[in-house]
Each structure stands twice: as C-alpha cells, then as structure tokens.
Design an enzyme around this catalytic site. Structure first.
Site, PDB file in Angstrom:
ATOM      1  N   TYR A  84     -34.290   9.240  -3.563  1.00  0.00           N
ATOM      2  CA  TYR A  84     -35.028   9.779  -4.706  1.00  0.00           C
ATOM      3  C   TYR A  84     -34.178  10.860  -5.376  1.00  0.00           C
ATOM      4  CZ  TYR A  84     -38.473  12.487  -7.326  1.00  0.00           C
ATOM      5  OH  TYR A  84     -39.143  13.174  -8.319  1.00  0.00           O
TER       6      TYR A  84
ATOM      7  N   SER B 274     -35.436  16.693 -11.280  1.00  0.00           N
ATOM      8  CA  SER B 274     -35.973  17.426 -10.141  1.00  0.00           C
ATOM      9  C   SER B 274     -34.899  18.370  -9.613  1.00  0.00           C
ATOM     10  CB  SER B 274     -36.357  16.428  -9.037  1.00  0.00           C
ATOM     11  OG  SER B 274     -36.623  17.093  -7.820  1.00  0.00           O
TER      12      SER B 274
END
Length: 185
Positions: free
Chosen positions: A159, A146
């Site tokens: 995360y 990401s």
C-alpha cells in the site's frame, strides 16, 4: 469568504473519511460538488450527511472501471447541475484507494498486489487522463497520497509503495499539465 464559489469539484471515494471531509469543505466554500463511491447506499448516506452544506450531487463510481469514470465526468459536467449548461471541472480530487492485505510485504498475495496497483495507481492515472477534456483552464488536480509514501512499512508495505508511486505520478503530471496551466498537487 467562499473561495470556491460556483466552481465545480469532483471528488472520488468521497462518502466517508477524508473524502467526505474534503467534499464538505468544498461545499461550505461554495463549490458545486460531485461525490462518488462504489456503492449507491454510500452515496445516498453521504448526500444525507451533506444536506444543507451546499450544492452536492452524487453518483456511483468504482474508479477502476472505465465506464464508471466516463459516467462520472458526464454526470458532473452535464447532469448534476442542470441549471448550468455544459460545465467544465475546476477541481478534481483523486482520493480512492484500497488496502486488501495486511502482513509481511513479501507475503503479499499476487491478487492483492494487483488490486492495490489497479485501484491506487492505475485508476488514478486513467481518471486524470480521461478528465483532461473536462477540465477548465487553470484547474487543480489533487492526488491524495499518504505519509506512508515516504516510508512504506509493514503491515501495509505494498500500500505504501503504491502511495510512493502516486508521488512520482504527481511530479510528472505537475510538469506536463503545468504547461497547460493545470495544477497537480
């Protein structure tokens, strides 16, 4: 041109979102595609959406479950496409991730912290470790990370940290598996 004609691609968490789009693209490029999700309902719905795109089969696989990972590889290489004899995997896409907590980073509950690392990092590591014997020479492994890997921030700070860990894992595996002509990106 169908760049993946006849190649076997296995994609985790591929029944919605990015994973489904990846599966659709590989199928349209001629790959034999195995999709997976934690729930049979999701697999069935995705198979329906992908109907007519190419050769796509699906199986339930929670990537943080060792037995499920083993079943995924067995299914992909011996069951999914019975017209082929034992088939090795040309492309493995590790896409599964979770994000069970939103809020201030230092307020992340321990259970959520453990779940994030179990699914996002540990499961990816063991998925690849267990896939080694099922990969062709010259196989490709894609680890989906990401943009948060480069700048983890609230409200999903941990995360982002797990995605940063995946960048490190990608680098070390690219070096080690590259010696066996397996690409890791």
């Amino acid at each position: 041109m169908r760049r993946f004609e006849g190649q076997l691609a296995v994609i985790t968490a591929s029944t919605a979102g990015i994973g489904l789009s990846i599966a659709e693209r590989f199928a349209s490029e001629g790959a034999l595609v195995v999709i997976s999700s934690r729930k049979q309902k999701n697999v069935d719905e995705a198979l329906e959406k992908l109907k007519g795109t190419g050769k796509v089969k699906g199986i339930v696989c929670a990537v943080n479950n060792k037995e499920h990972r083993q079943q995924l590889f067995h299914f992909a290489t011996t069951v999914a496409f019975p017209e082929l004899e034992f088939r090795k995997i040309d492309v493995l896409v590790s896409n599964a991730a979770c994000s069970p907590y939103f809020g201030e980073t230092l307020q992340t509950p321990e259970r959520a912290f453990d779940k994030l690392f179990e699914v996002n990092v540990k499961a990816t590591f063991f998925l690849i470790a267990e896939a080694q014997n099922f990969l062709t020479d010259g196989a490709s492994i894609l680890i989906i990370s990401s943009y948060l890997a480069f700048n983890p921030s609230s409200p999903i700070g941990i995360y982002g940290v797990t995605k940063t860990a995946l960048l490190g894992l990608t680098k070390v595996l690219a070096n080690e598996l590259g010696q066996r002509k397996i690409r890791v990106r």
